[in-house]
Scaffold this active site. Structure first.
Site, PDB file in Angstrom:
ATOM      1  N   ASP A  54     -41.742  87.091 -20.054  1.00 12.83           N
ATOM      2  CA  ASP A  54     -42.764  87.607 -19.138  1.00 12.83           C
ATOM      3  C   ASP A  54     -42.109  87.925 -17.792  1.00 12.83           C
ATOM      4  O   ASP A  54     -42.257  87.188 -16.827  1.00 12.83           O
ATOM      5  CB  ASP A  54     -43.885  86.579 -18.985  1.00 12.83           C
ATOM      6  N   PHE A 109     -38.274  83.842 -17.225  1.00 11.88           N
ATOM      7  CA  PHE A 109     -39.053  84.115 -16.013  1.00 11.88           C
ATOM      8  C   PHE A 109     -40.251  83.165 -15.978  1.00 11.88           C
ATOM      9  O   PHE A 109     -41.395  83.568 -15.836  1.00 11.88           O
ATOM     10  CB  PHE A 109     -39.506  85.589 -15.962  1.00 11.88           C
ATOM     11  N   CYS A 152     -45.716  93.572 -16.622  1.00 13.90           N
ATOM     12  CA  CYS A 152     -46.728  93.775 -15.585  1.00 13.90           C
ATOM     13  C   CYS A 152     -46.443  95.059 -14.804  1.00 13.90           C
ATOM     14  O   CYS A 152     -46.970  95.260 -13.718  1.00 13.90           O
ATOM     15  CB  CYS A 152     -46.817  92.557 -14.664  1.00 13.90           C
ATOM     16  N   ARG A 204     -51.021  82.219 -23.483  1.00 15.19           N
ATOM     17  CA  ARG A 204     -50.420  80.885 -23.299  1.00 15.19           C
ATOM     18  C   ARG A 204     -51.005  79.896 -24.313  1.00 15.19           C
ATOM     19  O   ARG A 204     -50.280  79.081 -24.884  1.00 15.19           O
ATOM     20  CB  ARG A 204     -50.625  80.406 -21.861  1.00 15.19           C
ATOM     21  N   ASP A 224     -35.563  80.648 -14.763  1.00 15.74           N
ATOM     22  CA  ASP A 224     -36.028  81.484 -13.666  1.00 15.74           C
ATOM     23  C   ASP A 224     -34.930  81.548 -12.613  1.00 15.74           C
ATOM     24  O   ASP A 224     -34.201  80.571 -12.424  1.00 15.74           O
ATOM     25  CB  ASP A 224     -37.314  80.912 -13.055  1.00 15.74           C
TER      26      ASP A 224
END
Length: 177
Positions: free
Chosen positions: A119, A48, A159, A32, A70
């Protein structure tokens, strides 16, 4: 019920009891920071976006426009509140919609972004999900990369612990091609 956390010169209000887990993944703190430092005068697309962990620092570091996308109304509410808290509400637009559908519409309209941050949530949660999940990552990265302006920066994360780094790199290379 609500806590304020600070990271990279930004403040975020999150609701750990009602949000998506805590919604805050500290392992991306350095990413970030690095991406925000590339955002000056750029048009940024944060896919996202959840609470705006990438969006807010990009706006604070001088991005000319940040679109935070999102599917969650709660996440978009958090982005708006955090943009207001950090004094960048005029630069940040939170869109509640399906990422794949919006990317398709943006592509049809010829939209381009200087910085795209991707992400997504885990598309692969169990071994049986690997083939379908890989296809979803491939489609997402391909669509997102098609919106990248010349000399733009693209960041993609995963992830999904069952998606190897090598597989993600291959998916990204195929998308770039």
């Amino acid at each position: 019920d609500e806590i304020t956390l600070e990271e990279n010169g930004c403040q975020y209000q999150i609701h750990p009891r009602t949000g998506q887990k805590t919604g805050w993944f500290y392992d991306l703190r350095r990413a970030r920071h690095l991406l925000a430092n590339t955002a000056k005068d750029k048009r940024v697309l944060d896919l996202f976006s959840y609470a705006g962990g990438f969006s807010i620092p990009c706006a604070k570091k001088g991005a000319r426009e940040v679109i935070s996308l999102d599917a969650s109304a709660y996440a978009c509410e958090r982005v708006r509140a955090n943009a207001q808290l950090n004094g960048v509400a005029e630069k940040v637009t939170a869109l509640e919609d399906d990422v794949f559908e919006v990317l398709t519409r943006f592509k049809e309209r010829g939209e381009k972004f200087d910085l795209i941050i991707c992400d997504p949530p885990a598309f692969i949660k169990k071994r049986k999900d690997i083939p379908v999940g890989k296809k979803a990552y491939a489609r997402l990265n391909r669509l997102a990369m098609s919106l990248l302006a010349p000399d733009g920066v693209f960041f993609s994360a995963s992830c999904s612990m069952l998606l190897s780094e090598a597989d993600l790199k291959e998916i990204m290379a195929q998308g770039a091609a």
